[in-house]
Scaffold this active site. Structure first.
Site, PDB file in Angstrom:
ATOM      1  CE  LYS A  29      -1.786  -0.656  -3.367  1.00 16.89           C
ATOM      2  NZ  LYS A  29      -3.062  -1.321  -3.531  1.00 16.89           N
ATOM      3  CG  ASN A  30      -0.708   5.321  -0.529  1.00 12.55           C
ATOM      4  OD1 ASN A  30      -1.566   5.179  -1.656  1.00 12.55           O
ATOM      5  ND2 ASN A  30      -0.712   5.267   0.459  1.00 12.55           N
TER       6      ASN A  30
ATOM      7  CD  GLU B 162      -2.732   1.513   0.270  1.00 15.04           C
ATOM      8  OE1 GLU B 162      -3.163   0.294  -0.425  1.00 15.04           O
ATOM      9  OE2 GLU B 162      -3.164   2.768   0.151  1.00 15.04           O
TER      10      GLU B 162
HETATM   11  O1  LIG Z   1      -0.436  12.146   0.500  1.00 12.59           O
HETATM   12  S1  LIG Z   1       0.662  11.784   0.159  1.00 12.59           S
HETATM   13  O2  LIG Z   1       1.950  12.816   0.342  1.00 12.59           O
HETATM   14  C1  LIG Z   1       1.226  10.381   0.601  1.00 12.59           C
HETATM   15  C2  LIG Z   1       0.379   9.672   1.318  1.00 12.59           C
HETATM   16  C3  LIG Z   1       0.844   8.156   1.827  1.00 12.59           C
HETATM   17  C4  LIG Z   1       1.986   7.690   1.405  1.00 12.59           C
HETATM   18  O3  LIG Z   1       2.319   6.439   2.013  1.00 12.59           O
HETATM   19  C5  LIG Z   1       2.919   8.318   0.485  1.00 12.59           C
HETATM   20  C6  LIG Z   1       2.409   9.652   0.099  1.00 12.59           C
HETATM   21  O4  LIG Z   1       3.295  10.510  -0.798  1.00 12.59           O
HETATM   22  N1  LIG Z   1       0.792  11.723  -1.835  1.00 12.59           N
HETATM   23  C7  LIG Z   1      -0.286  10.788  -2.244  1.00 12.59           C
HETATM   24  C8  LIG Z   1      -0.424  11.310  -3.818  1.00 12.59           C
HETATM   25  C9  LIG Z   1      -1.171  10.760  -4.718  1.00 12.59           C
HETATM   26  C10 LIG Z   1      -1.474  11.436  -5.957  1.00 12.59           C
HETATM   27  C11 LIG Z   1      -0.671  12.445  -5.983  1.00 12.59           C
HETATM   28  C12 LIG Z   1      -0.013  13.085  -4.974  1.00 12.59           C
HETATM   29  C13 LIG Z   1       0.103  12.423  -3.770  1.00 12.59           C
HETATM   30  C14 LIG Z   1       0.931  12.717  -2.672  1.00 12.59           C
END
Ligand SMILES: O=S(=O)(c1ccc(O)cc1O)N1Cc2ccccc2C1
Length: 399
Positions: A244-245, A241
């Site tokens: 992926k983020n 997870e």
């Molecule tokens: O909110 S986050 O900083 C973010 C949240 C959780 C994680 O594990 C890593 C991250 O980087 N991030 C999720 C996401 C999705 C699409 C575009 C820009 C971003 C920025």
């Protein structure tokens, strides 16, 4: 007959929900698994599973009426009622023979399969609620409180079922694993597995993906690989997870056309108490006002595309990824936290207990204090930051 069964059910629920669940440590799972005594496992589970089911089922009845009436929530509740009733068939067996033990294993498999889709079905219930009733902050807080406990309870119940069916279900155990526990889980291997699979999805969706850089520092046994006694599938779920983020953030922040993405940097550190995995991305980060919603169930469940069009499956799953990943980390007394530098990137920290005797299950308990969480109003605000708002200053009554 119906009323008799309902009365009997609520009597059994009352009986079993008065017992506290018995949390096991990873060490107990390992030692129990090595002794591999099926009858003792049966004797423990035919009491412990009804206790864990009853504790969370009593809490389902406390849910905001609106949520309870949603068709999907009703369906999930019926699965729990059916499974609770089936387990109770084994409640007062005097003698237990191979035939009964086999039946018990088959019942556990049936229950595990029945509950396979609890998470998406509950997510549907939350969406049904949001689309049919106005949801105020109090209801949102109670739903969040409930779902964290409900999913944690489910993780614990499935752990017990998996251990028993893996140890005694007949399939030969050709690995050193004890059930779903790996006594020598190599953390970096799980990190690389999760990265490669997230990368595959990212490449499929964006035709590009950021690289990874991994560093290990074993401060306890310098130079040795960092290994823990853990459930690889739980760790994998959480890391997958997070990757992926991080990948989605980097590619969307720098644009899918860019090629020289800043790599995702991973630190794996073995300390006295914890193994810490830090995943740093330069994906632009998130605002603090958006950060507080990342672990919510209401906001993270955007209405999902239907399951069928998997080819366009979004990189992030149900959006339930972060709250559930944090529960997996917390289940054995670890944790998952996010720290973001808005405009630059985000660091995700996964903390895992390094000592198996300290890695105990964390389980919700149904009692008067959990009950109060569903009835008491949110605490009175003891900080102000805006003029006006709910009660304007001069009209405030002193209680
Ligand atoms: O909110 S986050 O900083 C973010 C949240 C959780 C994680 O594990 C890593 C991250 O980087 N991030 C999720 C996401 C999705 C699409 C575009 C820009 C971003 C920025």
């Amino acid at each position: 007959v119906f009323t008799a069964n309902v009365r009997n059910l609520s009597r059994m629920l009352d009986h079993y929900s008065h017992f506290n669940p018995s949390p096991l440590s990873v060490k107990q799972f390992i030692d129990f698994g090595r002794s591999a005594n099926e009858v003792r496992s049966f004797e423990f589970l035919r009491k412990e599973l009804p206790v864990r089911l009853a504790n969370i089922m009593q809490e389902i009845n406390l849910l905001p009426q609106n949520l309870l009436r949603m068709p999907s929530v009703h369906l999930v509740h019926n699965w729990y009622v059916k499974s609770f009733t089936e387990i109770l068939e084994f409640e007062d067996l005097k003698s237990v023979d191979q035939k009964k033990l086999l039946e018990f294993c088959q019942t556990l498999v049936k229950i595990r399969n029945r509950h396979a889709d609890v998470v998406p079905t509950m997510a549907k219930g939350v969406i049904e609620l949001r689309e049919s009733h106005p949801v105020d902050q109090t209801v949102e807080h109670r739903i969040h409180y409930f779902l964290d406990r409900f999913y944690m309870s489910r993780i614990g119940i499935r752990m017990l079922i998996n251990q028993h069916t893996l140890l005694f279900g007949g399939q030969m155990n050709n690995t050193r694993h004890i059930g779903c526990i790996d006594p020598n889980c190599d953390v970096q291997s799980v990190v690389r597995d999760a990265y490669e699979n997230a990368k595959f999805l990212c490449d499929q969706y964006y035709l590009t993906s950021p690289d990874i850089e991994v560093q290990e520092h074993n401060n306890l046994e310098p130079g040795l690989p960092i290994q823990i006694v853990y459930v690889p599938s739980h760790l994998y779920h959480t890391l997958f997870e997070l990757f992926k983020n991080a990948m989605r953030a980097v590619v969307e922040h720098h644009g899918a056309a860019a090629r020289d993405y800043p790599p995702i940097q991973v630190l794996i550190i073995r300390g006295k108490e914890d193994v810490t995995i830090k995943i740093s991305d330069r994906g632009g980060g998130v605002t603090r006002s958006d950060m507080k919603n990342l672990f919510h169930y209401m906001y993270s469940t955007a209405p999902q595309p239907s399951l069928s069009d998997t080819d366009s499956a979004p990189l992030a799953g149900y959006g339930y990824g972060l709250p559930l990943s944090r529960l997996y980390a917390r289940y054995l007394l670890g944790d998952l936290t996010l720290t973001s530098c808005e405009g630059y990137g985000t660091d995700a920290y996964v903390f895992l207990k390094a000592i198996s005797e300290e890695a105990n299950e964390m389980l919700p308990v149904f009692n008067h204090s959990s009950t109060r969480q569903y009835s008491s109003p949110l605490p009175t605000r003891d900080w102000v930051s805006h003029i006006g708002g709910s009660t304007s200053s001069h009209a405030r009554a002193r209680h």
